[in-house]
Scaffold this motif. Structure first.
Motif, PDB file in Angstrom:
ATOM      1  N   ALA A 122      54.271   4.228  82.055  1.00 53.82           N
ATOM      2  CA  ALA A 122      54.576   3.934  83.454  1.00 53.82           C
ATOM      3  C   ALA A 122      56.030   4.246  83.775  1.00 53.82           C
ATOM      4  CB  ALA A 122      54.275   2.455  83.747  1.00 53.82           C
ATOM      5  N   ILE A 123      56.946   3.859  82.888  1.00 50.66           N
ATOM      6  CA  ILE A 123      58.368   4.102  83.139  1.00 50.66           C
ATOM      7  C   ILE A 123      58.688   5.596  83.080  1.00 50.66           C
ATOM      8  CG2 ILE A 123      60.704   3.746  82.203  1.00 50.66           C
ATOM      9  CD1 ILE A 123      59.692   1.327  83.698  1.00 50.66           C
ATOM     10  N   SER A 124      58.047   6.307  82.149  1.00 52.99           N
ATOM     11  CA  SER A 124      58.280   7.754  82.067  1.00 52.99           C
ATOM     12  C   SER A 124      57.947   8.418  83.387  1.00 52.99           C
ATOM     13  CB  SER A 124      57.430   8.372  80.950  1.00 52.99           C
ATOM     14  OG  SER A 124      57.791   7.805  79.719  1.00 52.99           O
ATOM     15  N   VAL A 125      56.770   8.073  83.924  1.00 53.96           N
ATOM     16  CA  VAL A 125      56.364   8.657  85.204  1.00 53.96           C
ATOM     17  C   VAL A 125      57.373   8.297  86.287  1.00 53.96           C
ATOM     18  CG1 VAL A 125      54.603   8.546  87.016  1.00 53.96           C
ATOM     19  CG2 VAL A 125      53.909   8.711  84.615  1.00 53.96           C
ATOM     20  N   TRP A 126      57.816   7.041  86.274  1.00 53.63           N
ATOM     21  CA  TRP A 126      58.773   6.560  87.285  1.00 53.63           C
ATOM     22  C   TRP A 126      60.065   7.383  87.226  1.00 53.63           C
ATOM     23  CZ3 TRP A 126      63.607   3.979  87.365  1.00 53.63           C
ATOM     24  CH2 TRP A 126      63.915   3.291  88.548  1.00 53.63           C
ATOM     25  N   VAL A 127      60.515   7.671  85.995  1.00 56.12           N
ATOM     26  CA  VAL A 127      61.752   8.446  85.819  1.00 56.12           C
ATOM     27  C   VAL A 127      61.555   9.908  86.239  1.00 56.12           C
ATOM     28  CG1 VAL A 127      63.404   9.324  84.104  1.00 56.12           C
ATOM     29  CG2 VAL A 127      62.718   6.919  84.049  1.00 56.12           C
ATOM     30  N   TYR A 128      60.449  10.508  85.789  1.00 54.34           N
ATOM     31  CA  TYR A 128      60.173  11.911  86.160  1.00 54.34           C
ATOM     32  C   TYR A 128      60.121  12.062  87.669  1.00 54.34           C
ATOM     33  CZ  TYR A 128      58.735  12.578  81.277  1.00 54.34           C
ATOM     34  OH  TYR A 128      58.702  12.624  79.921  1.00 54.34           O
ATOM     35  N   GLU A 129      59.433  11.137  88.315  1.00 53.87           N
ATOM     36  CA  GLU A 129      59.282  11.231  89.770  1.00 53.87           C
ATOM     37  C   GLU A 129      60.628  11.192  90.493  1.00 53.87           C
ATOM     38  OE1 GLU A 129      54.846   9.276  90.378  1.00 53.87           O
ATOM     39  OE2 GLU A 129      56.628   8.089  90.882  1.00 53.87           O
ATOM     40  N   ARG A 130      61.627  10.589  89.841  1.00 53.60           N
ATOM     41  CA  ARG A 130      62.949  10.497  90.448  1.00 53.60           C
ATOM     42  C   ARG A 130      63.884  11.572  89.892  1.00 53.60           C
ATOM     43  NH1 ARG A 130      60.133   6.569  90.903  1.00 53.60           N
ATOM     44  NH2 ARG A 130      60.222   5.115  92.680  1.00 53.60           N
ATOM     45  N   GLY A 131      63.287  12.592  89.264  1.00 53.74           N
ATOM     46  CA  GLY A 131      64.071  13.744  88.820  1.00 53.74           C
ATOM     47  C   GLY A 131      64.755  13.575  87.481  1.00 53.74           C
TER      48      GLY A 131
ATOM     49  N   GLY B 269      52.127  -2.304  65.848  1.00 51.72           N
ATOM     50  CA  GLY B 269      51.466  -3.416  66.530  1.00 51.72           C
ATOM     51  C   GLY B 269      52.331  -4.133  67.548  1.00 51.72           C
ATOM     52  N   GLY B 270      53.598  -3.703  67.699  1.00 56.14           N
ATOM     53  CA  GLY B 270      54.469  -4.309  68.709  1.00 56.14           C
ATOM     54  C   GLY B 270      54.259  -3.631  70.054  1.00 56.14           C
ATOM     55  N   THR B 271      54.846  -4.221  71.102  1.00 53.61           N
ATOM     56  CA  THR B 271      54.755  -3.605  72.422  1.00 53.61           C
ATOM     57  C   THR B 271      56.135  -3.112  72.839  1.00 53.61           C
ATOM     58  OG1 THR B 271      52.931  -5.023  73.086  1.00 53.61           O
ATOM     59  CG2 THR B 271      54.198  -4.026  74.855  1.00 53.61           C
ATOM     60  N   PRO B 272      56.295  -1.792  73.076  1.00 52.65           N
ATOM     61  CA  PRO B 272      57.590  -1.297  73.539  1.00 52.65           C
ATOM     62  C   PRO B 272      57.678  -1.380  75.060  1.00 52.65           C
ATOM     63  CG  PRO B 272      56.124   0.535  73.029  1.00 52.65           C
ATOM     64  CD  PRO B 272      55.313  -0.721  72.851  1.00 52.65           C
ATOM     65  N   LEU B 273      58.824  -1.796  75.561  1.00 51.72           N
ATOM     66  CA  LEU B 273      59.072  -1.732  76.998  1.00 51.72           C
ATOM     67  C   LEU B 273      60.263  -0.812  77.210  1.00 51.72           C
ATOM     68  CD1 LEU B 273      58.844  -5.406  78.354  1.00 51.72           C
ATOM     69  CD2 LEU B 273      57.093  -3.624  78.348  1.00 51.72           C
ATOM     70  N   LEU B 274      60.087   0.196  78.066  1.00 53.37           N
ATOM     71  CA  LEU B 274      61.218   1.061  78.384  1.00 53.37           C
ATOM     72  C   LEU B 274      62.007   0.435  79.527  1.00 53.37           C
ATOM     73  CD1 LEU B 274      59.987   2.999  76.464  1.00 53.37           C
ATOM     74  CD2 LEU B 274      60.114   4.820  78.190  1.00 53.37           C
ATOM     75  N   VAL B 275      63.342   0.557  79.441  1.00 48.72           N
ATOM     76  CA  VAL B 275      64.183   0.082  80.533  1.00 48.72           C
ATOM     77  C   VAL B 275      64.810   1.321  81.178  1.00 48.72           C
ATOM     78  CG1 VAL B 275      66.156  -1.345  81.180  1.00 48.72           C
ATOM     79  CG2 VAL B 275      64.690  -2.021  79.265  1.00 48.72           C
ATOM     80  N   ALA B 276      64.707   1.412  82.504  1.00 46.86           N
ATOM     81  CA  ALA B 276      65.250   2.591  83.190  1.00 46.86           C
ATOM     82  C   ALA B 276      66.018   2.151  84.422  1.00 46.86           C
ATOM     83  CB  ALA B 276      64.111   3.525  83.586  1.00 46.86           C
ATOM     84  N   VAL B 277      66.909   3.022  84.834  1.00 45.73           N
ATOM     85  CA  VAL B 277      67.705   2.721  86.016  1.00 45.73           C
ATOM     86  C   VAL B 277      67.751   3.960  86.906  1.00 45.73           C
ATOM     87  CG1 VAL B 277      69.836   3.296  84.789  1.00 45.73           C
ATOM     88  CG2 VAL B 277      69.968   1.833  86.787  1.00 45.73           C
ATOM     89  N   HIS B 278      67.832   3.724  88.200  1.00 46.08           N
ATOM     90  CA  HIS B 278      67.994   4.815  89.152  1.00 46.08           C
ATOM     91  C   HIS B 278      69.151   4.442  90.070  1.00 46.08           C
ATOM     92  CE1 HIS B 278      66.315   7.394  92.672  1.00 46.08           C
ATOM     93  NE2 HIS B 278      67.144   8.097  91.907  1.00 46.08           N
ATOM     94  N   ASP B 279      70.271   5.170  89.911  1.00 47.07           N
ATOM     95  CA  ASP B 279      71.431   4.900  90.766  1.00 47.07           C
ATOM     96  C   ASP B 279      71.988   6.227  91.261  1.00 47.07           C
ATOM     97  OD1 ASP B 279      72.598   5.969  88.545  1.00 47.07           O
ATOM     98  OD2 ASP B 279      73.492   4.081  87.830  1.00 47.07           O
ATOM     99  N   ARG B 280      73.230   6.226  91.672  1.00 44.96           N
ATOM    100  CA  ARG B 280      73.735   7.479  92.276  1.00 44.96           C
ATOM    101  C   ARG B 280      73.898   8.596  91.265  1.00 44.96           C
ATOM    102  NH1 ARG B 280      80.065   6.384  92.525  1.00 44.96           N
ATOM    103  NH2 ARG B 280      79.949   4.314  91.598  1.00 44.96           N
ATOM    104  N   TYR B 281      73.839   8.262  89.982  1.00 45.00           N
ATOM    105  CA  TYR B 281      73.894   9.328  88.962  1.00 45.00           C
ATOM    106  C   TYR B 281      72.496   9.843  88.613  1.00 45.00           C
ATOM    107  CZ  TYR B 281      78.428   7.111  88.492  1.00 45.00           C
ATOM    108  OH  TYR B 281      79.649   6.570  88.766  1.00 45.00           O
ATOM    109  N   GLY B 282      71.458   9.309  89.281  1.00 44.92           N
ATOM    110  CA  GLY B 282      70.097   9.767  89.005  1.00 44.92           C
ATOM    111  C   GLY B 282      69.296   8.739  88.217  1.00 44.92           C
ATOM    112  N   ALA B 283      68.107   9.193  87.805  1.00 43.49           N
ATOM    113  CA  ALA B 283      67.216   8.286  87.072  1.00 43.49           C
ATOM    114  C   ALA B 283      67.297   8.590  85.588  1.00 43.49           C
ATOM    115  CB  ALA B 283      65.783   8.453  87.561  1.00 43.49           C
ATOM    116  N   ARG B 284      67.390   7.534  84.753  1.00 42.16           N
ATOM    117  CA  ARG B 284      67.427   7.747  83.311  1.00 42.16           C
ATOM    118  C   ARG B 284      66.950   6.501  82.575  1.00 42.16           C
ATOM    119  NH1 ARG B 284      71.889   6.622  85.685  1.00 42.16           N
ATOM    120  NH2 ARG B 284      73.347   5.109  84.817  1.00 42.16           N
ATOM    121  N   VAL B 285      66.559   6.727  81.339  1.00 38.33           N
ATOM    122  CA  VAL B 285      66.096   5.615  80.517  1.00 38.33           C
ATOM    123  C   VAL B 285      67.270   5.080  79.721  1.00 38.33           C
ATOM    124  CG1 VAL B 285      64.598   4.989  78.590  1.00 38.33           C
ATOM    125  CG2 VAL B 285      63.750   6.520  80.355  1.00 38.33           C
TER     126      VAL B 285
END
Ligand SMILES: Nc1ncnc2c1ncn2[C@@H]1O[C@H](COP(=O)(O)OP(=O)(O)OP(=O)(O)O)[C@@H](O)[C@H]1O
Ligand SMILES: [K+]
Ligand SMILES: [Mg+2]
Length: 709
Positions: A424-433, A451-467
């Motif tokens: 979900a986060i990957s798509v969110w980041v791609y969609e924001r370039g 067996g663990g669950t990874p959560l990606l953390v991403a940000v979208h600010d004036r420098y763009g979207a990144r993980v």
């Protein structure tokens, strides 16, 4: 101060041990105590009212027969007529006794539940919203609480009604309803938010949104259930009753038309003899025990802390082919905790921790709270109100698989922070370039493969979207689950884990738990679809789950078992609630369901088979005089026609009492093929039913002769 979830310091509460998987049933034992029969006697007599009797066609016919025989005994007194009418009345009373004893078992339990319900005062809030600091309270009696009211409950207080925790976390003593003394954790946001009125908060403070109508609380429903007040006949019971009623009609017709022939042959029969013949021939044994079998099945579930909302669900459980389970909170403990931050290449760890913290500010799920706790260890302080500008929270949903916040600072760029499933986060980041670094995805996969669950953390600010990186969430598979799934397999049940989590995590957990199959990245709709597909293929489907996202599936399943720890939505949707929140409880549920079906089948077989012997006792007695050839049928060598008929009627009544314990306890069930089971039961109950009356009637005949001749 910001409404930081960490204020309630979840790490101070010890998660209690899960209940052992194989807990012995509490309460009354399954073996019949003669005292129970005596105690239930007045109730059995009360049940003689024709209005109640008509619900059971077979026994209603016996009651009418008893009345006719008594009338004839009054008009033409004889010891025979009185004896027969006495035993016929006893037959009806014995049948009622079976039902009364079955019902009596829930009464004591209902009493103790009533005590838990009375006299609580609620601290109702005039208003509530996330982050509100000051509350205005008013005290109202618990019975006056309406749906959507907010109440606050603190350590030492009783929770005034059913609801979901919307703020805080607390240890709760649920022994009033579960009989289990170990405290359980209830917390806002996640799948462990439901609380039950009448239980007690042991530590901390929670705000609860009431979800039940007055008079329709969980305890109210539980009382109605254990008392059998809401019991309706199941479709199977109705069908069997119809069959028994038709058989009865056939026998009534044949007995009534017998008399003209008898008169013609010069062997006119008296009313007591005709009624005795009829009662001996109709399936009284199963007619008498049918309702007790159903009630006892529900009761056996209650003894194992499972509340079945309908008898139909219990029967369906006996035929389950496929069991669907959700992963988090059902197969695993469900207390997913953040244990590690893995920053993306070139991102300082501190920055990831900060992003993770921001995205979890309003995330009241256990996952979100644990992220805040972990971030605190990095020395991140809580932020002052206004420091971050206007905040817009994006709560977690099972559809989006992410949560976060938008920071709107006047005159500056809006900063969006998100955390969530890798896809979900990957798509969110791609969609924001933006792009997602390969290292990040590898790290996520590695966590998932273990067996663990990874959560990606991403940000979208004036420098763009990144993980910014990955948060590792850890969860633990419940103990002993593997063996239990193996047992389900032996019972012929296929287990499928359905989870919202990613395929790698799902695969790892599926292997560790030993389920037969799994479905990953499942939305609530996918879960529902899967069940519909199985059902369309003619499968009986059971589902266990705890989350709001499980609710539609729980409602669709033939057997929907909601975990008591789960959300109110899940508990409303299912047709059973497991107070112990133990997913492998389904083994016991299936066992009890099968036992119910087998017991009913076995006693029906027995009942019909054992009427044959009575035919051999009564027919020669009736017509031996007119047709001496019929005397050859008197293979039991019964003493006289009257003693033969009396013995048959006495046996017919006693067999009901004799089988009450079996009806209540149920026929033993051992995992084996349906064909083997059928063969075994035909042997035991068919053959037994055929032979036993010959022996029994002969013995009674010997005794009757001692007393009466
Ligand atoms: N608080 C949260 N914030 C952001 N993402 C989350 C949060 N909780 C879970 N997720 C992500 O969303 C995914 C789906 O979560 P969801 O609760 O629907 O399913 P689940 O609990 O993992 O599975 P199950 O159906 O077995 O309980 C998780 O695998 C995780 O990646
Ligand atoms: K009978
Ligand atoms: Mg879940």
């Amino acid at each position: 101060m910001l409404p930081l979830a960490s204020e309630t310091a979840p790490d101070t509460i010890v998660t209690p041990e899960p209940p052992p998987l194989d807990r012995r049933p509490r309460g009354t034992s399954a073996i019949l105590d003669p005292r129970q029969l005596v105690e239930a006697f007045p109730e059995a007599v009360r049940k003689l009212h024709p209005r109640l009797m008509v619900r059971n066609p077979v026994m209603f016919v016996v009651e009418v027969g008893s009345l006719l025989t008594t009338l004839s005994a009054v008009l033409e007194p004889s010891w025979f007529a009185w004896l027969i009418s006495g035993w016929l009345w006893l037959t009806v009373v014995f049948a009622n006794l079976a039902e009364a004893v079955a019902e009596g078992r829930g009464k004591a339990q209902a009493e103790s539940l009533r005590r838990a319900r009375t006299g609580t005062t609620a601290r109702r809030l005039r208003s509530w919203r996330i982050g509100l600091e000051r509350y205005e309270e008013e005290r109202v009696p618990a019975e006056h609480l309406q749906m959507q009211d907010f109440v606050v409950v603190e350590a030492g207080e009783t929770i005034p009604g059913d609801g979901d925790v919307v703020e805080g976390i607390a240890a709760v003593d649920e022994s009033a309803i579960t009989g289990e003394s170990a405290p359980v954790v209830r917390e806002a946001g996640g799948d462990r938010c439901a609380v039950t009125g009448g239980t007690k908060v042991l530590s901390d403070r929670i705000v609860v949104r009431i979800t039940s109508k007055p008079g329709r609380t969980f305890i109210d429903r539980m009382i109605a259930l254990v008392e059998g007040a809401e019991r309706k006949k199941t479709p199977n019971e109705i069908a069997l009753n119809l069959l028994l009623a038709s058989l009865t009609v056939v026998f009534i017709l044949s007995v009534v038309t017998l008399q003209p022939f008898a008169i013609y042959a010069g062997a006119e029969q008296s009313t007591p003899v005709l009624v005795a013949l009829l009662v001996a021939l109709i399936p009284t044994t199963i007619g008498a025990l049918l309702s007790a079998i159903g009630i006892a099945g529900m009761d056996r579930l209650v003894q194992r802390n499972v509340l079945a909302m309908s008898g139909r669900a219990v029967e369906a459980a006996g035929d389950v082919d496929t069991l669907l389970l959700d992963k988090t909170g059902t197969i695993t403990f469900g207390n997913r905790q953040a244990v590690r931050f893995l920053p993306a290449p070139g991102v300082p760890e501190m920055q990831l921790a900060e992003g993770a913290q921001l995205s979890s500010l309003a995330d009241e799920t256990p996952e979100g709270r644990s992220v805040v706790v972990l971030a605190k260890r990095y020395g991140l302080r809580e932020r002052a109100e206004g420091e971050l500008g206007r905040l817009e929270f994006v709560p977690f949903s099972a559809q989006t698989r992410m949560s976060g916040v938008d920071l709107n600072q006047p005159g500056a760029w809006t900063v969006q922070v998100r955390k969530g499933a890798a896809s979900a986060i990957s798509v969110w980041v791609y969609e924001r370039g933006g792009l997602v670094a390969g290292e990040v995805l590898e790290a996520a996969d590695l966590i998932a493969a273990n067996g663990g669950t990874p959560l990606l953390v991403a940000v979208h600010d004036r420098y763009g979207a990144r993980v910014l990186g990955v948060v590792q969430l850890k969860d633990v598979v419940k103990d002993g689950i593997r063996e239990r799934f193996a047992e389900l397999r032996r019972m012929g049940i296929r287990t499928v884990m359905v989870t919202g989590d990613n395929p790698l995590t799902a695969k790892a957990i599926a292997e560790e738990a030993g389920v037969d199959d799994f479905l990953a990245e499942a939305t609530p709709e996918d879960k529902l679809e899967l069940i519909k597909r199985e059902q369309a293929a003619g499968k009986m489907v059971a589902m266990t789950g705890d989350g709001t996202n499980d609710a539609p599936a729980l409602a669709q399943a033939d057997v929907g078992v909601a975990m008591n720890t789960g959300t109110s939505a899940a508990k409303e949707a299912g047709n059973m609630v497991d107070l112990d929140s133990n997913p492998t409880k389904l083994i016991e549920i299936v066992r009890i369901g099968k036992q119910l079906l087998i017991t009913r089948g076995a006693l029906t077989t027995f009942s019909i088979a054992n009427d044959v012997a009575k035919y051999f006792a009564i027919i020669p007695a009736m017509f031996g005089h007119a047709y001496p050839g019929l005397r050859d049928l008197n293979i039991m060598a019964l003493h006289s026609p009257t003693s033969a008929i009396t013995s048959a009627v006495i046996f017919n009544a006693l067999i009901i009492i004799g089988l009450i314990p079996l009806a209540l306890r149920g026929v033993r069930y051992q995992p084996s093929s349906a064909a083997d089971l059928l063969a075994r039961n035909l042997r035991v109950f068919g053959l037994g039913g055929l032979v036993l009356p010959f022996v029994g009637i002969k013995l009674i005949d010997l005794l009757v002769v001692q007393f009466l001749v």
